[in-house]
Motif scaffolding. Structure first.
Motif, PDB file in Angstrom:
ATOM      1  N   GLU A 231       0.819  -1.013  -0.177  1.00  0.00           N
ATOM      2  CA  GLU A 231      -0.035  -0.151  -0.046  1.00  0.00           C
ATOM      3  C   GLU A 231       0.801   1.190   0.087  1.00  0.00           C
ATOM      4  O   GLU A 231       1.800   1.171   0.832  1.00  0.00           O
ATOM      5  N   MET A 232       0.455   2.520  -0.838  1.00  0.00           N
ATOM      6  CA  MET A 232       1.331   3.410  -0.960  1.00  0.00           C
ATOM      7  C   MET A 232       0.367   4.745  -0.883  1.00  0.00           C
ATOM      8  O   MET A 232      -0.887   4.701  -1.549  1.00  0.00           O
ATOM      9  N   LEU A 233       0.957   5.663  -0.545  1.00  0.00           N
ATOM     10  CA  LEU A 233       0.407   7.035  -0.276  1.00  0.00           C
ATOM     11  C   LEU A 233      -0.994   7.148   0.167  1.00  0.00           C
ATOM     12  O   LEU A 233      -1.875   7.947  -0.034  1.00  0.00           O
ATOM     13  N   GLU A 234      -0.821   6.435   1.338  1.00  0.00           N
ATOM     14  CA  GLU A 234      -2.422   6.764   1.963  1.00  0.00           C
ATOM     15  C   GLU A 234      -2.537   8.129   2.744  1.00  0.00           C
ATOM     16  O   GLU A 234      -1.527   8.565   3.275  1.00  0.00           O
ATOM     17  N   GLU A 235      -3.803   8.554   2.534  1.00  0.00           N
ATOM     18  CA  GLU A 235      -4.032   9.948   3.045  1.00  0.00           C
ATOM     19  C   GLU A 235      -3.080  11.048   2.118  1.00  0.00           C
ATOM     20  O   GLU A 235      -2.890  12.034   2.449  1.00  0.00           O
ATOM     21  N   ASN A 236      -2.437  10.331   0.956  1.00  0.00           N
ATOM     22  CA  ASN A 236      -1.791  11.112   0.086  1.00  0.00           C
ATOM     23  C   ASN A 236      -0.397  11.657   0.559  1.00  0.00           C
ATOM     24  O   ASN A 236       0.093  12.777   0.463  1.00  0.00           O
ATOM     25  N   ILE A 237      -0.001  10.858   1.839  1.00  0.00           N
ATOM     26  CA  ILE A 237       1.199  11.081   2.570  1.00  0.00           C
ATOM     27  C   ILE A 237       2.294  10.437   2.069  1.00  0.00           C
ATOM     28  O   ILE A 237       2.339   9.021   1.880  1.00  0.00           O
ATOM     29  N   LEU A 238       3.503  11.160   1.685  1.00  0.00           N
ATOM     30  CA  LEU A 238       4.759  10.464   1.169  1.00  0.00           C
ATOM     31  C   LEU A 238       5.309   9.749   2.417  1.00  0.00           C
ATOM     32  O   LEU A 238       5.889  10.284   3.167  1.00  0.00           O
ATOM     33  N   ALA A 239       5.372   8.501   2.343  1.00  0.00           N
ATOM     34  CA  ALA A 239       6.070   7.600   3.353  1.00  0.00           C
ATOM     35  C   ALA A 239       6.398   6.208   2.849  1.00  0.00           C
ATOM     36  O   ALA A 239       6.074   5.885   1.599  1.00  0.00           O
ATOM     37  N   PRO A 240       7.295   5.357   3.717  1.00  0.00           N
ATOM     38  CA  PRO A 240       7.487   4.072   3.178  1.00  0.00           C
ATOM     39  C   PRO A 240       6.484   3.440   2.735  1.00  0.00           C
ATOM     40  O   PRO A 240       5.428   3.447   3.540  1.00  0.00           O
ATOM     41  N   TYR A 241       6.438   2.250   1.639  1.00  0.00           N
ATOM     42  CA  TYR A 241       5.393   1.494   1.427  1.00  0.00           C
ATOM     43  C   TYR A 241       5.212   0.695   2.700  1.00  0.00           C
ATOM     44  O   TYR A 241       5.800   0.179   3.430  1.00  0.00           O
ATOM     45  N   LYS A 242       3.721   0.379   2.752  1.00  0.00           N
ATOM     46  CA  LYS A 242       3.514  -0.750   3.850  1.00  0.00           C
ATOM     47  C   LYS A 242       3.322  -1.874   3.077  1.00  0.00           C
ATOM     48  O   LYS A 242       2.296  -2.259   2.334  1.00  0.00           O
ATOM     49  N   PHE A 243       4.046  -3.067   3.569  1.00  0.00           N
ATOM     50  CA  PHE A 243       3.923  -4.275   2.708  1.00  0.00           C
ATOM     51  C   PHE A 243       3.022  -5.160   3.727  1.00  0.00           C
ATOM     52  O   PHE A 243       3.224  -5.456   4.968  1.00  0.00           O
ATOM     53  N   LYS A 244       2.236  -5.715   3.147  1.00  0.00           N
ATOM     54  CA  LYS A 244       0.938  -6.426   3.592  1.00  0.00           C
ATOM     55  C   LYS A 244       1.540  -8.053   3.211  1.00  0.00           C
ATOM     56  O   LYS A 244       1.248  -8.377   2.056  1.00  0.00           O
ATOM     57  N   TYR A 245       2.058  -8.812   4.244  1.00  0.00           N
ATOM     58  CA  TYR A 245       2.642 -10.153   4.123  1.00  0.00           C
ATOM     59  C   TYR A 245       1.158 -11.061   4.503  1.00  0.00           C
ATOM     60  O   TYR A 245       1.324 -11.964   5.435  1.00  0.00           O
ATOM     61  N   GLU A 246       0.353 -11.072   3.387  1.00  0.00           N
ATOM     62  CA  GLU A 246      -0.887 -11.907   4.101  1.00  0.00           C
ATOM     63  C   GLU A 246      -1.553 -12.231   2.395  1.00  0.00           C
ATOM     64  O   GLU A 246      -1.459 -11.435   1.510  1.00  0.00           O
ATOM     65  N   LYS A 247      -2.389 -13.491   2.272  1.00  0.00           N
ATOM     66  CA  LYS A 247      -2.932 -13.939   1.053  1.00  0.00           C
ATOM     67  C   LYS A 247      -4.122 -13.078   1.142  1.00  0.00           C
ATOM     68  O   LYS A 247      -5.065 -12.915   2.113  1.00  0.00           O
ATOM     69  N   ARG A 248      -4.519 -12.636  -0.137  1.00  0.00           N
ATOM     70  CA  ARG A 248      -5.763 -11.872  -0.235  1.00  0.00           C
ATOM     71  C   ARG A 248      -6.433 -12.067  -1.654  1.00  0.00           C
ATOM     72  O   ARG A 248      -5.369 -12.354  -2.830  1.00  0.00           O
TER      73      ARG A 248
END
Length: 851
Positions: free
Chosen positions: A94-111
C-alpha cells in the motif's frame, strides 16, 4: 481533486507502464458487498497498480511474481456483473495513504481482489496479464527480453495520434520509437517530427540519447530522449539541424574554456558545462553531474575564505586525501590481480546522489529502494559527519552534487520540508533537517558560502587540477595510477563492450553493476587542463592605440554638433539620431538628409536620458523630476508627468511588455504601464523599488517567467529586483564608488558595470559575487554590449574602448571625443555605435569586422 497520484516512480526503475483502465476495486465478488473503491488500474510490466479516486485510500501495488491466480470471473446469472477478474496474491503493498509520502506498507498476507472493469474486456486484459505474469517468473535478462518483445509489438501497432498536433495538417517528416528520460523513469513512446514541432506520444494513454534545451520562452524547456540506435539519434539531430524552424546554438568547448579561464564564465557554470559535455544530466541518476568538495573545515564558527587551510586539496581524489587510508588502499591494490582498482566504490552513483537529495526527492529513494528509506543512522544527517566519513571510511569516496552550490534553490535539499518520518537514530533523535557546520546559520546561508568558496581565488587557481582527475588526462591510464585515481574497470566508458557479451545473464549482471556502481564521466581532455588566470592581472594595459587584437575597426560616419551644452544621451532609430542634453533640448538628426529635423526645449533644466517607446514617441527624463513624452512626427509634447521626487537619472523601455522604467536620485526605480496613453501615466504605476542611495543606471534581464530589473546605485551596489514578485533577489557591493553604467553581457546571469572607482566588473548574479574585476587604464562613464563579443566603454578622457569579453582584455582604444563620453548606444539594425559627449557632439560610428 483531479490530479493523479500515480507516478512512474511508484514502479521499479525501468518498469514500463502500458495501459490504464477505469474500474471498481473490491475484496468481494459481489459488486454490492465489501469495500468498494472506484478508480483506475495501471497495467505495468512487473505489476498492477490500483489508484483509487478517493485520496484517503492508499494505492495498491500487486506484483505479478506474487500472484497465485489471475482469472476471469464468469457471471452466474444475467444480473451478475460483467467484465470481472479475480486476482489471488500472496502479498501486496500500500502506498500514499492519505496522500502522505512515506515508506510503503507491505502486507504479507494472502488476499483475493476483484476488479470490475467499466469499459475494458476482462478476457483481453487477463490475456495481457498472463503474458506479463509468465515473464515475471523468468530471470531478469529473459524477463527484459520478453517485455521488449511485447513493447515492440505494441510499437508496431501504434499509430501516432494527430490530435496531439497543433495543426493536424502538419506533415510528419520522421517517426521513430524513443524513450523520454527523467530520473529513474523511462517513458516509452513514439517520436514524431514535423517541419515545425517535435512531438512525443507515450505508449501509455496518459542509451543513445539526445538532450534538447529550448529557448527561455519555450513552453517545454528541456527534453531528454534515448533511441534504439545511434543511427536513429543522428538522423533526428540532422533533421533538426537542417530545419529552418530550428536554431541550434553552437557551443564550442574551447571558447567556453577560454571564457572560464579569463573569468567571464564562473566556476559553477563551467563545471555544469563540463558535466554536460561529458554526458552527465540531472535527468539520469546513473550519470548525475558531479561537483567537488571544496571546503574541509566544518567545525569552525567562522569560514575564513582567505585562509587556504579551510580548502580541500583539489589535486587529489577524495580517496587520497587521508594518507593513512591511502596506504591501506594501495597495499590492497598491489596485491590484486588484473584488472586492479584502488577504490571499490565510486564518487557518483544513483544511491549516492539520492543520499544527498532524499529530502528533496523522497519519491526517488522509495523507487530506488523498493519502497523503503535507508536506515536512519546511514542517512545524510550531518555535513561534518559525511565529510569525515569520506576521509576515513574504506568504502566512501563520494564527491558532491550541484545542489550544494545552487543559490537559486537556497539549500532546500537540506530541509525535511515534507515532514517525512525517516525514523529514529541510535541515540533516539529523529531524522529531520541536515545538521550544518557552525559557520552556517541556515541552509541558504550554507549554500551561499559554499558558492562563494567555489568562486574564490583559491579554488579558481586550483580547480583545473580537479578537472584533470574527473574529466581529464588523470582520469585513466598511467596518469590515473600516478594520481591514485583508479576505479573498477567497468565504470570507465568503453572498458566493456556490452554488444560483445552474448550471454544474457552476464550482460544483465554487468548492466546492473555499471548502473549501481557509478560511471566515470566521458573523458574530455587528454592533456593537462589550462589553469584559470587570477582576477588581478599584474601588468597594466599600455599604448595609446592597441589595434592588433581589435574585433572591429570603427569609422566615424557622422559628427553632429547641435546642442549648446554637453550631450547626456543619444540613440538611433533607422536614419534618425535622437539626443538630449544639459541645455534641456531634444534634437533629432536625419543621417540621410544630413540635417536637423526636430528641435524642442522640453525643460528649463538638463535632460538626463531618453528612450524610443514607439515608432514616433520619445521619452526623456529631466532634472526637474519629470518625464516628457515627445512625438517626433508631429513635433509636439504629448504628455509630461512628475515621475520622481528628485531628478530622473535614467530610463529603460521594455517593448514586449510595454513598460517604461525610470530611475531617480530619490533612490527609487519606478515601473510605468500606461506611459504613452495621454493622462494615464500616473495611474499606470506598476511597481516601485526603494534603495538607500541614488539610482545611477538601470538595465534588465528577461527570464522564462519573470523579468529582473537591475539598478546600479551611487554607493556602488548592484541590486536585482523581481518584477513579478515586486521583491529584491540580490544585492551586491560591486564598486567602491558610484555605478556609472551597467549592462548584461553574454547572456546568463552576468552583468558588466563600470564605476567611479575606475573599474570594470563582471558580476555573476547567481553567485552574488564578482567573477571579474579589472582596473581600467582610464575611467569609463558609459558602457554597452554589442550582443556578441564586445563591450564598448566610453572613457572620461573621450576615448572609445573596445573590450573583448572572450579574451577578457582591452582590444582597442580609439580617440573619439575631446571630453567625457556620457553614453554609448549600439544599434543592431545598422550595426553602428552612437556616442554622446560632454564636448557637445554626437558621433555615429560604423563597425567593420577585423576578421
Amino acid at each position: 481533486m483531479d490530479k493523479s497520484r500515480f507516478s512512474m516512480l511508484l514502479l521499479e526503475p525501468g518498469e514500463i507502464y502500458f495501459e490504464d483502465y477505469s474500474c471498481v476495486f473490491k475484496d468481494s465478488e459481489s459488486l454490492n458487498e465489501g469495500d468498494s473503491r472506484q478508480g483506475r488500474l495501471k497495467l505495468c510490466s512487473k505489476s498492477l497498480v490500483f489508484e483509487p479516486r478517493e485520496w484517503a485510500h492508499p494505492l495498491i501495488k500487486l506484483h505479478f511474481r506474487d500472484c497465485v491466480n489471475i482469472s476471469v470471473v464468469h457471471p452466474q446469472t444475467t444480473e451478475s456483473p460483467q467484465n470481472v477478474i479475480m486476482i489471488e496474491i500472496k502479498q501486496y503493498a500500500e502506498m500514499l495513504e492519505e496522500n502522505i509520502l512515506a515508506p510503503y506498507k507491505f502486507k504479507y498476507e494472502k488476499r483475493t481482489f476483484y476488479i470490475f472493469f467499466d469499459f475494458a474486456s476482462a478476457d483481453e486484459t487477463v490475456s495481457q496479464m498472463h503474458q506479463l505474469q509468465r515473464a515475471s517468473s523468468l530471470n531478469a535478462p529473459e524477463h527484459n527480453s520478453m517485455v521488449a518483445t511485447i513493447l515492440h509489438s505494441r510499437y508496431m501497432r501504434m499509430v501516432f495520434d494527430p490530435v496531439m498536433m497543433d495543426d493536424f495538417t502538419e506533415e510528419i517528416v520522421c517517426e521513430l520509437q524513443a524513450e523520454k528520460i527523467s530520473p529513474l523513469v523511462r517513458h516509452q513512446g513514439k517520436l514524431a517530427l514535423t517541419p515545425t514541432t517535435l512531438y512525443f506520444q507515450p505508449f501509455s494513454n496518459v542509451e543513445s540519447g539526445l538532450e534538447i534545451y529550448s529557448a527561455e520562452d519555450s513552453a517545454v524547456a528541456h527534453i531528454y530522449l534515448t533511441f534504439q540506435s545511434e543511427d536513429d539519434r543522428d538522423r533526428i539531430y540532422d533533421i533538426l539541424e537542417q530545419s529552418s524552424s530550428v536554431h541550434l546554438e553552437k557551443i564550442h568547448a574551447q571558447e567556453t574554456t577560454l571564457q572560464w579561464q579569463n573569468g567571464i564564465v564562473s566556476n559553477y557554470d563551467y563545471l555544469m558545462h563540463l558535466n554536460c559535455l561529458a554526458d552527465r544530466s540531472k535527468n539520469d541518476l546513473t550519470q548525475y553531474p558531479v561537483f567537488p568538495w571544496v571546503i574541509s573545515d566544518y567545525t569552525s564558527s567562522d569560514l575564513d575564505l582567505d585562509n587556504v587551510d579551510v580548502f580541500r586539496d583539489l589535486s587529489k581524489p577524495m580517496g587520497a586525501l587521508n594518507p593513512d587510508r591511502l596506504e591501506k588502499l594501495k597495499e590492497r591494490y598491489y596485491e590484486m590481480s588484473d584488472p586492479k582498482f584502488m577504490y571499490g566504490s565510486h564518487y557518483s552513483a544513483p544511491g549516492l546522489v539520492l543520499f544527498y537529495l532524499v529530502r528533496k526527492y523522497p519519491e526517488y529513494m522509495l523507487c530506488l529502494q523498493n519502497g523503503r528509506f535507508d536506515h536512519p543512522d546511514r542517512m545524510f544527517n550531518s555535513v561534518k559527519d559525511v565529510y569525515n566519513n569520506c576521509l576515513r571510511n574504506m568504502s566512501d569516496f563520494k564527491e558532491l552534487v550541484p545542489e550544494f552550490y545552487d543559490t537559486n534553490a537556497k539549500g532546500d535539499f537540506l530541509v525535511n520540508k515534507y515532514q517525512i518520518n525517516f525514523g529514529d537514530r541510535h541515540d533516539g533523535t529523529k531524522v529531520n533537517n541536515v545538521a550544518l557546520p557552525p559557520w552556517a546559520d541556515s541552509p541558504e546561508n550554507f549554500v551561499i558560502k559554499l558558492r562563494k568558496a567555489l568562486e574564490s581565488e583559491y579554488v579558481s587557481r586550483h580547480l583545473h587540477l580537479w578537472i584533470d582527475l574527473i574529466f581529464g588526462y588523470k582520469q585513466r591510464g598511467e596518469e590515473a595510477i600516478k594520481a591514485n585515481n583508479v576505479f573498477h574497470h567497468v565504470c570507465y566508458e568503453g572498458a566493456v563492450d556490452l554488444d560483445d557479451i552474448y550471454d544474457m545473464n552476464d550482460r544483465h549482471a554487468l548492466e546492473v553493476q555499471i548502473m549501481e556502481f557509478g560511471q566515470v564521466p566521458k573523458q574530455l581532455f587528454v592533456r593537462p587542463h589550462v589553469r584559470r588566470v587570477t582576477h588581478q592581472i599584474p601588468k597594466a594595459l599600455q599604448g595609446d592605440l592597441e589595434e592588433n587584437g581589435a574585433v572591429y575597426r570603427i569609422e566615424c560616419t557622422h559628427s553632429i554638433q547641435l546642442h549648446k551644452e554637453e550631450v547626456t544621451w543619444a540613440l538611433r532609430q533607422g536614419s534618425r539620431v535622437i539626443s538630449v542634453g544639459k541645455d534641456g533640448t531634444l534634437k533629432v538628426y536625419d543621417t540621410i538628409l544630413k540635417k536637423q529635423i526636430r528641435s524642442v526645449i522640453l525643460s528649463a533644466t538638463p535632460l538626463s536620458s531618453c528612450v524610443i517607446m514607439d515608432e514616433n514617441i520619445v521619452a526623456a527624463g529631466s532634472w526637474d523630476n519629470e518625464i516628457y513624452l515627445y512625438d517626433v512626427d508631429y513635433g509636439r509634447v504629448v504628455e509630461s508627468f512628475r515621475a520622481h521626487d528628485d531628478c530622473v537619472s535614467c530610463l529603460l523601455w521594455l517593448d514586449k511588455e510595454r513598460l517604461l522604467i525610470s530611475g531617480g536620485y530619490d533612490g527609487v526605480v519606478r515601473v510605468w504601464g500606461n506611459a504613452g496613453r495621454t493622462g494615464q501615466a500616473l495611474r499606470g504605476l506598476r511597481a516601485e523599488f526603494d534603495h538607500d542611495e541614488k539610482i545611477c543606471a538601470i538595465t534588465y534581464k528577461r527570464g522564462r517567467h519573470d523579468i529582473d530589473i537591475i539598478a546600479g546605485t551611487s554607493d556602488g551596489e548592484v541590486v536585482v529586483w523581481s518584477l513579478a514578485a515586486r521583491a529584491p533577489r540580490h544585492k551586491v557591493a560591486v564598486h567602491s564608488g558610484a555605478v556609472a553604467a551597467l549592462c548584461f553581457v553574454g547572456g546568463g546571469h552576468r552583468v558588466a558595470s563600470v564605476g567611479a572607482d575606475g573599474a570594470l566588473s563582471v558580476t555573476d548574479l547567481s553567485v552574488c559575487d564578482s567573477v571579474y574585476h579589472k582596473q581600467l587604464s582610464e575611467r569609463a562613464a558609459a558602457l554597452c554590449w554589442e550582443g556578441a563579443r564586445v563591450l564598448w566603454l566610453g572613457g572620461r578622457g573621450g576615448a572609445l574602448l573596445q573590450w573583448d569579453a572572450l579574451r577578457a582584455e582591452q582590444a582597442a582604444r580609439q580617440p573619439a571625443h575631446h571630453d567625457v563620453i556620457n553614453s554609448v548606444y549600439y544599434d543592431e539594425a545598422t550595426n553602428t555605435l552612437v556616442t554622446a559627449s560632454k564636448d557637445k557632439t554626437v558621433k555615429v560610428w560604423k563597425l567593420i569586422s577585423s576578421s
